[in-house]
Design a protein around this motif. Sequence first.
Motif, PDB file in Angstrom:
ATOM      1  N   PRO A 292       8.242  12.231   5.520  1.00 37.52           N
ATOM      2  CA  PRO A 292       8.408  11.378   6.821  1.00 37.52           C
ATOM      3  C   PRO A 292       9.963  11.080   7.010  1.00 37.52           C
ATOM      4  CG  PRO A 292       6.382  10.087   6.104  1.00 37.52           C
ATOM      5  CD  PRO A 292       7.263  11.523   4.942  1.00 37.52           C
ATOM      6  N   GLY A 293      10.076  10.605   8.237  1.00 36.39           N
ATOM      7  CA  GLY A 293      11.723  11.104   8.126  1.00 36.39           C
ATOM      8  C   GLY A 293      12.369   9.637   7.801  1.00 36.39           C
ATOM      9  N   LYS A 294      13.157   9.875   8.071  1.00 36.62           N
ATOM     10  CA  LYS A 294      14.353   7.825   8.035  1.00 36.62           C
ATOM     11  C   LYS A 294      13.689   7.119   9.624  1.00 36.62           C
ATOM     12  CE  LYS A 294      18.247  10.302   6.390  1.00 36.62           C
ATOM     13  NZ  LYS A 294      19.483   9.592   6.745  1.00 36.62           N
ATOM     14  N   GLN A 295      13.616   6.431   8.912  1.00 34.89           N
ATOM     15  CA  GLN A 295      13.038   5.636   9.930  1.00 34.89           C
ATOM     16  C   GLN A 295      14.074   3.364   9.533  1.00 34.89           C
ATOM     17  OE1 GLN A 295       8.937   2.327   8.792  1.00 34.89           O
ATOM     18  NE2 GLN A 295       8.330   4.477  10.035  1.00 34.89           N
ATOM     19  N   THR A 296      13.754   3.263  11.411  1.00 32.27           N
ATOM     20  CA  THR A 296      14.988   2.402  11.421  1.00 32.27           C
ATOM     21  C   THR A 296      13.399   1.102  11.646  1.00 32.27           C
ATOM     22  OG1 THR A 296      16.566   2.903  11.970  1.00 32.27           O
ATOM     23  CG2 THR A 296      16.257   1.036  12.677  1.00 32.27           C
ATOM     24  N   ARG A 297      13.473  -0.211  10.810  1.00 35.27           N
ATOM     25  CA  ARG A 297      12.319  -1.582  11.570  1.00 35.27           C
ATOM     26  C   ARG A 297      12.952  -2.711  12.274  1.00 35.27           C
ATOM     27  NH1 ARG A 297       8.348  -0.562   6.194  1.00 35.27           N
ATOM     28  NH2 ARG A 297       8.197   1.115   6.238  1.00 35.27           N
TER      29      ARG A 297
END
Length: 325
Positions: A292-297
């Motif tokens: 899974p790529g980078k994620q911003t929450r």
Amino acid sequence: MRAITVTEPGSSDKLELSTVPTPEPGPGEVQVKMQAAGVNRGDVLQRQGHYPPPAGITDIMGMEALGVISALGEGVTGHAIGEQTLALLGGGGYGEYFVVPQGQLITLPEGIDPLVAAGLVEVAATVVSNFDRVKLGEGQTVLIHGGAGGIGTFAIQYAKAIGARVLVTAGSAHKLEYCRELGADEAFDYHEDWQSAVMVTTRDRGVDVILDIIGAKYLEMNVESLAADGRMVIIGMQKGVRGTLNIGELLNRRGTITATSLRGRPLAQKERICRRVEEVVWPLVSSGQIAPGKQTRIPLAEAARAHDLLESGDNIGKIILVNSQ
């Protein structure tokens, strides 16, 4: 329930956190309490008034989500209240509750944080369905535009996993390096002459497949970058909806141009794509072949900030909205 609504088409300041009726499941549907929802370009287009939901679908945005089943409609089988699930949606993900046909529920990939998986549904469904459509296979070369975005980062890894050679475009040195880290064989800055670079690296052969999110601006250059019997699938219109096409170039290459949209497909097609994600894509994710790529929450209430980040072009990977209620 609380949901993000649009007061009128326009910029992100037209998004509001509002109180709206809680949707109830009809026959064959389930109601889900949302835990997280992915943010996609289609949401931005809908907010701007360019991408209305299909007939009969809520005008609340959100085309993918994670949640816990809270009610079952008549005739639903194989699912239970309290079950955590992913869902491919026509809309509704930006609300505390949403309803979805049971066929569009997707099991969670084994060994993956559910919040991470919440941002994989739309990209996984988009990538596998479109690469299936253009028959990308082992030993072929694919060009992926927007390689550092949510779809691009997933498409790079999926293409590598099935044995393709991967070329990408992206807009900065940092993004280009990120694409290479994900497995891209070659990465080109789209501010420069990427088309010539593609032809040099393929020794003037061109590419077998192009996955295009750009639209009109790249139409002619894409056709000129195709190999004999090459196929291009257009899945976005970020740089225009009307372009010019030299039919002679396409004819000489025996090329194919196709275009798809996931959201408006018939229910039966969406169900098949969901099963394809479970059967083909999730094992690659669980095994680590696709990371899974980078994620911003971002909290649900700050959806406007999420849209601003997506539109800025500065984001890498996926943005998701998290419902903490």
